[in-house]
Design a protein around this motif. Structure first.
Motif, PDB file in Angstrom:
ATOM      1  N   GLN A  50       4.291   0.019  36.366  1.00 29.22           N
ATOM      2  CA  GLN A  50       4.671   0.184  37.772  1.00 29.22           C
ATOM      3  C   GLN A  50       4.259  -1.025  38.598  1.00 29.22           C
ATOM      4  O   GLN A  50       5.030  -1.501  39.444  1.00 29.22           O
ATOM      5  N   ASP A  51       3.068  -1.526  38.359  1.00 29.41           N
ATOM      6  CA  ASP A  51       2.616  -2.715  39.090  1.00 29.41           C
ATOM      7  C   ASP A  51       3.515  -3.916  38.790  1.00 29.41           C
ATOM      8  O   ASP A  51       3.881  -4.684  39.683  1.00 29.41           O
ATOM      9  N   ARG A  72       7.752  -4.475  48.124  1.00 27.43           N
ATOM     10  CA  ARG A  72       6.887  -3.874  47.113  1.00 27.43           C
ATOM     11  C   ARG A  72       6.349  -2.523  47.569  1.00 27.43           C
ATOM     12  O   ARG A  72       6.260  -1.576  46.773  1.00 27.43           O
ATOM     13  N   GLU A  73       6.014  -2.396  48.839  1.00 26.71           N
ATOM     14  CA  GLU A  73       5.546  -1.112  49.361  1.00 26.71           C
ATOM     15  C   GLU A  73       6.615  -0.041  49.206  1.00 26.71           C
ATOM     16  O   GLU A  73       6.317   1.111  48.837  1.00 26.71           O
ATOM     17  N   LEU A  79       8.415   5.018  43.451  1.00 29.52           N
ATOM     18  CA  LEU A  79       7.881   5.381  42.139  1.00 29.52           C
ATOM     19  C   LEU A  79       6.835   6.486  42.249  1.00 29.52           C
ATOM     20  O   LEU A  79       6.726   7.326  41.350  1.00 29.52           O
ATOM     21  N   ALA A  80       6.082   6.491  43.339  1.00 29.81           N
ATOM     22  CA  ALA A  80       5.060   7.521  43.521  1.00 29.81           C
ATOM     23  C   ALA A  80       5.668   8.881  43.857  1.00 29.81           C
ATOM     24  O   ALA A  80       5.154   9.923  43.433  1.00 29.81           O
ATOM     25  N   GLY A  84       9.556  10.745  37.324  1.00 31.71           N
ATOM     26  CA  GLY A  84      10.506  10.367  36.291  1.00 31.71           C
ATOM     27  C   GLY A  84      11.192   9.041  36.511  1.00 31.71           C
ATOM     28  O   GLY A  84      11.891   8.554  35.617  1.00 31.71           O
ATOM     29  N   LEU A  85      11.033   8.419  37.677  1.00 31.94           N
ATOM     30  CA  LEU A  85      11.704   7.147  37.930  1.00 31.94           C
ATOM     31  C   LEU A  85      11.209   6.063  36.972  1.00 31.94           C
ATOM     32  O   LEU A  85      11.998   5.265  36.457  1.00 31.94           O
ATOM     33  N   GLU A  86       9.920   6.035  36.700  1.00 30.72           N
ATOM     34  CA  GLU A  86       9.386   5.048  35.760  1.00 30.72           C
ATOM     35  C   GLU A  86       9.963   5.263  34.363  1.00 30.72           C
ATOM     36  O   GLU A  86      10.295   4.296  33.665  1.00 30.72           O
TER      37      GLU A  86
END
Length: 270
Positions: A50-51, A72-73, A79-80, A84-86
């Protein structure tokens, strides 16, 4: 709302991707010292996938009107808040690694393939659209189009395990739906028919392979594991498992393989 319900828990072969990417980056930084700082900035300085993906997308999409910090924010927020997006993003990386003969490392799509970058950026813009943040979603769409040569409306619904090879000139309209495990090449259009605010773009079902330059127009279904030959124009529904070719496209036979999106076999039936 997106009709897809992404899996939250990644299977084992996806869990291996991020450690694999880090190992590849370490080896690459030794083999090519001139790029060591690049590999550290994009991969090795990050503790998680994620990073790394939010750093990459922010670096690519930032501009005078939208800072990298803000991009990025937004990516981190998506993603948070979307379970399931990741996993969808990891499935896309695996699709490239599994199907693209030019991709022999997991890190290659993350670092170098604009089709991957455009698709993941769209996932963020689609999340914004679902949140009612349409102005920012459209801003993202414009940046994606300018940066990658790929124009996907934020409302378009995209599954996972999708590979957009080369990607230049891809256009996907507002009411288009692309299901899981689809492969497409460059200069593809999933275009609309009519100007009413109804379902007017194609639905591409699981496992479809779309050849370079094909155009699929209107509210038509392309069935599971079908193949659309390069340069074809599709204006009628395509049954599952067949190959269509021509202008307008006609059925020319069954597929040479049962899963054309995985095999990437673009030859016409014998």
């Amino acid at each position: 709302m997106n009709s897809f319900s992404p899996t939250i828990q990644a299977p084992n072969h996806l869990l291996a991707i991020w450690p694999g990417i880090r190992a590849e980056a370490r080896q690459a930084s030794i083999a090519e010292p001139g790029l060591a700082s690049f590999y550290y900035c994009t991969i090795l300085n990050h503790a998680s996938f994620q990073d790394a993906i939010t750093y990459t997308l922010a670096s690519l999409l930032a501009g005078p009107d939208l800072s990298a910090m803000l991009v990025r924010e937004v990516c981190q927020e998506a993603l948070a808040e979307q379970p399931g997006l990741e996993v969808q993003m990891l499935r896309d990386i695996y699709a490239w690694y599994d199907r693209d003969a030019a991709c022999d490392q997991y890190m290659v799509p993350l670092l170098h393939f604009k089709g991957f970058h455009a698709l993941q950026s769209h996932r963020i813009s689609h999340w914004l659209w679902q949140q009612g943040r349409e102005a920012l979603a459209l801003f993202f769409q414009n940046r994606i189009s300018e940066r990658f040569g790929v124009d996907i409306h934020p409302a378009a619904q995209m599954g996972s395990g999708i590979m957009i090879d080369h990607a230049t000139g891809v256009v996907i309209g507002e009411t288009a739906i692309v299901h899981d495990d689809v492969s497409m090449l460059h200069s593809i259009t999933l275009g609309g028919s009519g100007c009413q605010s109804v379902k007017r773009h194609p639905t591409i079902h699981k496992g479809v392979l779309m050849g370079a330059g094909c155009k699929i127009l209107g509210n038509v279904d392309v069935g599971e594991n079908a193949k659309v030959a390069a340069g074809s124009v599709v204006i009628e529904a395509v049954p599952s498992g067949v190959t269509v070719a021509g202008v307008p496209a006609k059925i020319v036979g069954r597929g040479r393989t049962t899963k054309p999106a995985e095999s990437m076999d673009q030859c016409l039936p014998d």
